[in-house]
Design a protein around this motif. Structure first.
Motif, PDB file in Angstrom:
ATOM      1  N   GLY A  70       0.812  -1.213   0.000  1.00 16.83           N
ATOM      2  CA  GLY A  70       0.000   0.000   0.000  1.00 16.83           C
ATOM      3  C   GLY A  70       0.840   1.254   0.000  1.00 16.83           C
ATOM      4  O   GLY A  70       0.558   2.212  -0.728  1.00 16.83           O
ATOM      5  N   HIS A  71       1.885   1.274   0.811  1.00 18.57           N
ATOM      6  CA  HIS A  71       2.780   2.436   0.849  1.00 18.57           C
ATOM      7  C   HIS A  71       3.483   2.624  -0.498  1.00 18.57           C
ATOM      8  O   HIS A  71       3.670   3.754  -0.966  1.00 18.57           O
ATOM      9  N   TRP A  72       3.873   1.521  -1.136  1.00 17.40           N
ATOM     10  CA  TRP A  72       4.520   1.631  -2.439  1.00 17.40           C
ATOM     11  C   TRP A  72       3.579   2.257  -3.462  1.00 17.40           C
ATOM     12  O   TRP A  72       3.985   3.124  -4.247  1.00 17.40           O
ATOM     13  N   LEU A  73       2.316   1.822  -3.462  1.00 14.42           N
ATOM     14  CA  LEU A  73       1.342   2.377  -4.399  1.00 14.42           C
ATOM     15  C   LEU A  73       1.175   3.880  -4.179  1.00 14.42           C
ATOM     16  O   LEU A  73       1.134   4.663  -5.126  1.00 14.42           O
ATOM     17  N   MET A  74       1.073   4.276  -2.923  1.00 14.09           N
ATOM     18  CA  MET A  74       0.823   5.683  -2.627  1.00 14.09           C
ATOM     19  C   MET A  74       1.998   6.573  -3.008  1.00 14.09           C
ATOM     20  O   MET A  74       1.827   7.752  -3.306  1.00 14.09           O
ATOM     21  N   ASN A  75       3.179   6.032  -2.992  1.00 10.18           N
ATOM     22  CA  ASN A  75       4.359   6.825  -3.344  1.00 10.18           C
ATOM     23  C   ASN A  75       4.543   6.980  -4.851  1.00 10.18           C
ATOM     24  O   ASN A  75       5.482   7.649  -5.286  1.00 10.18           O
ATOM     25  N   HIS A  76       3.673   6.380  -5.640  1.00 11.21           N
ATOM     26  CA  HIS A  76       3.801   6.453  -7.094  1.00 11.21           C
ATOM     27  C   HIS A  76       2.615   7.158  -7.753  1.00 11.21           C
ATOM     28  O   HIS A  76       2.385   7.013  -8.947  1.00 11.21           O
ATOM     29  N   MET A  77       1.868   7.943  -6.970  1.00 13.07           N
ATOM     30  CA  MET A  77       0.737   8.680  -7.502  1.00 13.07           C
ATOM     31  C   MET A  77       1.142  10.131  -7.803  1.00 13.07           C
ATOM     32  O   MET A  77       1.945  10.716  -7.096  1.00 13.07           O
ATOM     33  N   HIS A  78       0.520  10.702  -8.861  1.00 12.95           N
ATOM     34  CA  HIS A  78       0.884  12.055  -9.276  1.00 12.95           C
ATOM     35  C   HIS A  78      -0.288  13.026  -9.288  1.00 12.95           C
ATOM     36  O   HIS A  78      -0.107  14.208  -9.539  1.00 12.95           O
ATOM     37  N   MET A  89      -9.034   0.624  -6.861  1.00  8.64           N
ATOM     38  CA  MET A  89      -8.667  -0.650  -7.479  1.00  8.64           C
ATOM     39  C   MET A  89      -7.940  -1.562  -6.493  1.00  8.64           C
ATOM     40  O   MET A  89      -8.166  -2.776  -6.465  1.00  8.64           O
ATOM     41  N   PHE A  90      -7.063  -0.966  -5.681  1.00  9.34           N
ATOM     42  CA  PHE A  90      -6.341  -1.744  -4.675  1.00  9.34           C
ATOM     43  C   PHE A  90      -7.320  -2.340  -3.668  1.00  9.34           C
ATOM     44  O   PHE A  90      -7.239  -3.520  -3.310  1.00  9.34           O
ATOM     45  N   LEU A 131     -17.057   1.670  -0.693  1.00  7.00           N
ATOM     46  CA  LEU A 131     -17.834   1.253  -1.859  1.00  7.00           C
ATOM     47  C   LEU A 131     -17.037   0.271  -2.721  1.00  7.00           C
ATOM     48  O   LEU A 131     -17.598  -0.677  -3.290  1.00  7.00           O
ATOM     49  N   ALA A 132     -15.716   0.478  -2.790  1.00  5.37           N
ATOM     50  CA  ALA A 132     -14.865  -0.378  -3.626  1.00  5.37           C
ATOM     51  C   ALA A 132     -14.787  -1.802  -3.085  1.00  5.37           C
ATOM     52  O   ALA A 132     -14.821  -2.767  -3.857  1.00  5.37           O
ATOM     53  N   VAL A 133     -14.680  -1.953  -1.754  1.00  2.00           N
ATOM     54  CA  VAL A 133     -14.595  -3.321  -1.220  1.00  2.00           C
ATOM     55  C   VAL A 133     -15.922  -4.050  -1.374  1.00  2.00           C
ATOM     56  O   VAL A 133     -15.948  -5.275  -1.538  1.00  2.00           O
ATOM     57  N   ASN A 134     -17.035  -3.313  -1.357  1.00  2.00           N
ATOM     58  CA  ASN A 134     -18.327  -3.952  -1.628  1.00  2.00           C
ATOM     59  C   ASN A 134     -18.401  -4.426  -3.079  1.00  2.00           C
ATOM     60  O   ASN A 134     -18.922  -5.511  -3.366  1.00  2.00           O
TER      61      ASN A 134
END
Length: 371
Positions: A70-78, A89-90, A131-134
């Protein structure tokens, strides 16, 4: 008294457990079922499957690798919008594998950690994660408790169940992605979360990943109880600390839920109202949606199952019923509870109720694809 304070604190948090215990007495009195037959109301295959998945999910969580991902994903957002897309999506993908509730316990704390970045709509991100997990958990037999129960009841294979739910899950996830531009701007941002120094436990990760397909295979063959015992014994020997973190009280909640709702469904006075509900346009699909808004989708599933063997339409109805009112899904309540933001419940319904309406409209033509 201090010795019992943690227990009392935990019981105050378990509102559903207390309600189930309070109504058990009156139901036992009025229901036409002998006390010796109470145990038959519980679907022990589902309880076994749930127990095994709870242990395995906790093992993955305690390994530290999900948090690191999760931390890796967040560090690659612009941009704010792409951050929302990634978190949605995650959350959806994670919920299909480790259940919607467990997914929220991972993504919501990660999202709350972004507060230090300044002007980010953290509350709205958490709403979309709920909403996404549902939506994502709709796909998998192990994505949420109602699917797990219906999978065991239906006798279908893992693949067949997933194939049945795929059109609905894809439609719900696509709808949520289309709603993201309405809630999040395209402004650029720099996500610089601190280096994640949480301990990683590689043996726990690999053992948990290896046990997942073995346990699912046993469950698919009808040996969920034996699989759960084997998994629990393995972790007791190899990773005892994982078992200490499992929410065992949740199993008690589900056992009581089976008993209470089985007794409720047996009451003669409810036969006619339920028949009227099933005669509404959409039948069991509509009944699943409406009932979920009053008693949450897991109890609604257990309650409606005795009245029909059409598990496909019931599964679609109760999964769509997870949207709408917050009580429609326990995942909604967990997300709001973890967020602890005043007024977030009102904002949640501004998104969730339209999501319910549009999801139901989308599902109507898709449901014709069912056998």
């Amino acid at each position: 008294m201090p010795l019992f304070r943690p227990v009392l604190t935990r019981l105050r948090e378990e509102t559903m457990l207390i309600i189930l215990l309070l109504v058990l007495g009156p139901l036992l009195w009025f229901a036409p079922i002998r006390s010796s037959a109470i145990g038959t109301l519980v679907d022990w295959k589902t309880i076994g499957a749930l127990a095994g998945l709870m242990v395995l999910s906790r093992g993955l969580e305690d390994s530290g690798y999900l948090s690191r991902a999760g931390h890796w994903l967040m560090n690659h957002m612009h941009s704010e919008r792409w951050l929302a897309v990634t978190l949605v999506m995650f959350s959806a993908a994670l919920s299909a594998v480790i259940t919607n509730d467990v997914a929220l316990f991972i993504v919501v704390p990660l999202t709350l950690s972004l507060r230090r970045l300044g002007d980010l709509p953290v509350g709205r991100l958490i709403i979309f994660e709920a909403l996404a997990v549902n939506a994502g958990s709709t796909l998998s037999p192990i994505g949420n408790p109602q699917n797990l129960y219906l999978w065991q009841q239906s006798g279908t294979s893992f693949f067949e169940f997933t194939q049945t739910m795929l059109p609905l899950s894809a439609g719900l996830t696509a709808l949520l992605l289309l709603a993201i531009p309405l809630g999040f701007s395209h402004k650029r941002l720099t996500v610089t979360t601190p280096t994640d120094r949480s301990a990683l436990h590689k043996p726990l990760l690999w053992c948990s990943l290896a046990c997942y397909p073995l346990f699912l295979a046993l469950t698919d063959l009808g040996y969920a109880g034996a699989g759960a015992i084997a998994v629990t014994l393995f972790y007791l020997i190899a990773f005892r600390h994982v078992l200490l973190g499992v929410d065992w009280l949740l199993l008690g909640v589900f056992i009581l839920m089976f008993i209470d709702l089985g007794l409720l469904a047996s009451l003669p006075v409810l036969a006619e109202p339920v028949s009227d509900l099933l005669r509404l346009p959409g039948g069991l699909f509509t009944a699943g949606i409406l009932t979920s808004q009053f008693m949450s989708n897991v109890p609604a599933t257990i309650f409606l199952t005795p009245f029909s063997d059409d598990w496909q339409r019931l599964a679609w109805g109760v999964n769509v019923g997870g949207f709408g009112l917050a009580i429609g899904s326990m995942a909604n309540l967990i997300a709001l509870r973890l967020a602890r933001q005043p007024g977030l419940g009102y904002a949640f319904h501004l998104w969730s109720i339209p999501m319910l309406v549009v999801s139901a409209l989308i599902a109507v033509p898709l449901i014709t694809l069912l056998p």
